[in-house]
Design a protein around this motif. Structure first.
Motif, short mmCIF file in Angstrom:
data_model
loop_
_atom_site.label_atom_id
_atom_site.label_comp_id
_atom_site.label_asym_id
_atom_site.label_seq_id
_atom_site.Cartn_x
_atom_site.Cartn_y
_atom_site.Cartn_z
N CYS A 146 111.63 29.99 1.05
CA CYS A 146 112.72 30.50 0.19
C CYS A 146 112.87 29.35 -0.81
CB CYS A 146 113.97 30.88 1.28
SG CYS A 146 113.73 32.43 2.27
N ALA A 147 113.18 28.19 -0.33
CA ALA A 147 113.41 27.03 -1.39
C ALA A 147 112.30 27.01 -2.30
CB ALA A 147 113.72 25.69 -0.50
N GLU A 148 111.22 27.06 -1.90
CA GLU A 148 110.04 27.30 -2.97
C GLU A 148 110.11 28.43 -3.82
OE1 GLU A 148 106.47 26.99 -0.78
OE2 GLU A 148 106.73 24.72 -0.44
N GLU A 149 110.50 29.61 -3.32
CA GLU A 149 110.68 30.79 -4.32
C GLU A 149 111.93 30.36 -5.18
OE1 GLU A 149 111.31 34.60 -2.05
OE2 GLU A 149 109.39 33.65 -0.65
N GLU A 150 113.00 29.84 -4.59
CA GLU A 150 114.16 29.83 -5.48
C GLU A 150 113.89 28.72 -6.57
OE1 GLU A 150 116.90 31.29 -4.09
OE2 GLU A 150 118.38 30.65 -5.26
N TYR A 151 113.24 27.87 -5.95
CA TYR A 151 112.88 26.74 -7.21
C TYR A 151 112.16 27.28 -8.25
CZ TYR A 151 111.33 22.28 -9.06
OH TYR A 151 111.41 21.17 -9.86
N HIS A 152 111.02 28.03 -7.69
CA HIS A 152 110.14 28.79 -8.79
C HIS A 152 110.93 29.48 -9.71
CE1 HIS A 152 105.88 29.57 -9.68
NE2 HIS A 152 106.44 30.88 -9.95
N LYS A 153 111.89 30.27 -9.03
CA LYS A 153 112.52 31.11 -9.74
C LYS A 153 113.20 30.28 -11.21
CE LYS A 153 116.56 33.23 -8.53
NZ LYS A 153 117.27 33.88 -7.25
N GLU A 154 113.80 29.31 -10.69
CA GLU A 154 114.64 28.59 -11.33
C GLU A 154 113.98 27.89 -12.51
OE1 GLU A 154 117.23 25.53 -9.85
OE2 GLU A 154 118.59 26.92 -9.15
N LYS A 155 112.78 27.45 -12.20
CA LYS A 155 111.78 26.92 -13.18
C LYS A 155 111.57 27.89 -14.22
CE LYS A 155 110.06 22.69 -12.85
NZ LYS A 155 109.21 22.27 -11.85
N GLU A 156 111.35 29.31 -14.06
CA GLU A 156 110.99 30.27 -14.86
C GLU A 156 112.27 30.59 -15.69
OE1 GLU A 156 108.29 32.59 -15.02
OE2 GLU A 156 107.18 30.58 -14.11
N GLU A 157 113.44 30.41 -15.31
CA GLU A 157 114.72 30.87 -15.89
C GLU A 157 114.58 29.61 -16.99
OE1 GLU A 157 117.82 31.16 -13.06
OE2 GLU A 157 116.96 33.06 -12.87
N GLU A 158 114.38 28.31 -16.54
CA GLU A 158 114.56 27.23 -17.31
C GLU A 158 113.53 27.26 -18.54
OE1 GLU A 158 113.62 23.05 -16.03
OE2 GLU A 158 115.48 23.72 -14.64
#
Ligand SMILES: [Zn+2]
Length: 236
Positions: free
Chosen positions: A130-142
């Motif tokens: 889940c952390a990986e997914e969350e991190y990925h999502k944030e990267k995309e937003e960034e």
């Protein structure tokens, strides 16, 4: 009646369960969900399994008073013992009931974000996937934010004289036409070669040349829809 069970695709099961396929894969590994493997290794999930999980997964919510208390505890630890990251993380995990706040999993837990930046109520316990997914999502937003910024920077001001000099029409007559097309481009903002030609009353070949030169210099961009878009603010 198991044999009558409808088999769902991984995608459909994930949609109904509101989880990521990675989570389903992990649940499968951990034996939390019964997965059927068909020939060719295609995985299917019995509909009854989805129903069972949806039925059992609804964890009764903690009374909000207890939640508030736990959050105050995290806030306290966060402000008083900021340097003791291990303690802060322990407090957050305690608040979250030693469970992933996204999938409820109990393996590979960590507090996110790892640098503990932000407010204490933003800190959360997540399992690895889940952390990986969350991190990925944030990267995309960034990334989209950065792209947006780039565009704003690209909207720089350029003087009309300077711009016309840069796209350097070869003769005076052409320069007049380029000036007309620039005026048309400014008022249209988004246009096709034909539209620019019509608006400026310049021949299409010249409008195409204008668009090429402008694009070359980075003043114009052709979008996916084929229309050109002015990237600069032209000032007098
Ligand atoms: Zn999780």
């Amino acid at each position: 009646m198991r044999n009558m069970d409808k088999l769902l695709s991984v995608g459909e099961a994930c949609k109904r369960l509101g989880i990521h396929p990675n989570t389903l894969r992990r649940w499968d590994k951990e034996g939390k969900i019964r997965v059927v493997r068909l020939q060719g290794c295609k995985r299917k999930i019995p509909e009854s399994e989805v129903g069972r999980i949806l039925g059992t997964q609804t964890v009764p919510e903690k009374p909000s008073e207890a939640n508030d208390l736990l959050q105050s505890f995290v806030n306290f630890v966060f402000t008083r013992c900021q340097d003791d990251q291990v303690l802060v993380k322990k407090a957050v995990m305690l608040r979250d009931g030693q469970k992933c706040t996204r999938c409820g999993g109990t393996n590979d837990l960590a507090v996110y974000p790892p640098d503990l930046k932000g407010s204490p109520s933003d800190l959360k316990t997540l399992c690895k996937s889940c952390a990986e997914e969350e991190y990925h999502k944030e990267k995309e937003e960034e990334k989209t934010e950065k792209e947006h910024k780039k565009e704003v920077i690209a909207q720089k001001e350029v003087s009309r004289m300077f711009l016309l000099e840069k796209i350097s029409p070869s003769n005076l007559l052409q320069r007049t036409a380029f000036g007309d097309m620039l005026s048309a481009a400014i008022s249209l903002r988004k246009f096709s070669v034909e539209q620019l030609s019509a608006a400026s009353r310049c021949p299409p070949q010249l409008a195409a040349l204008f668009c090429d030169r402008m694009s070359e210099k980075g003043y114009l961009r052709q979008n996916a829809d084929g229309l050109y878009e002015l990237l600069v603010r032209v000032i007098v």
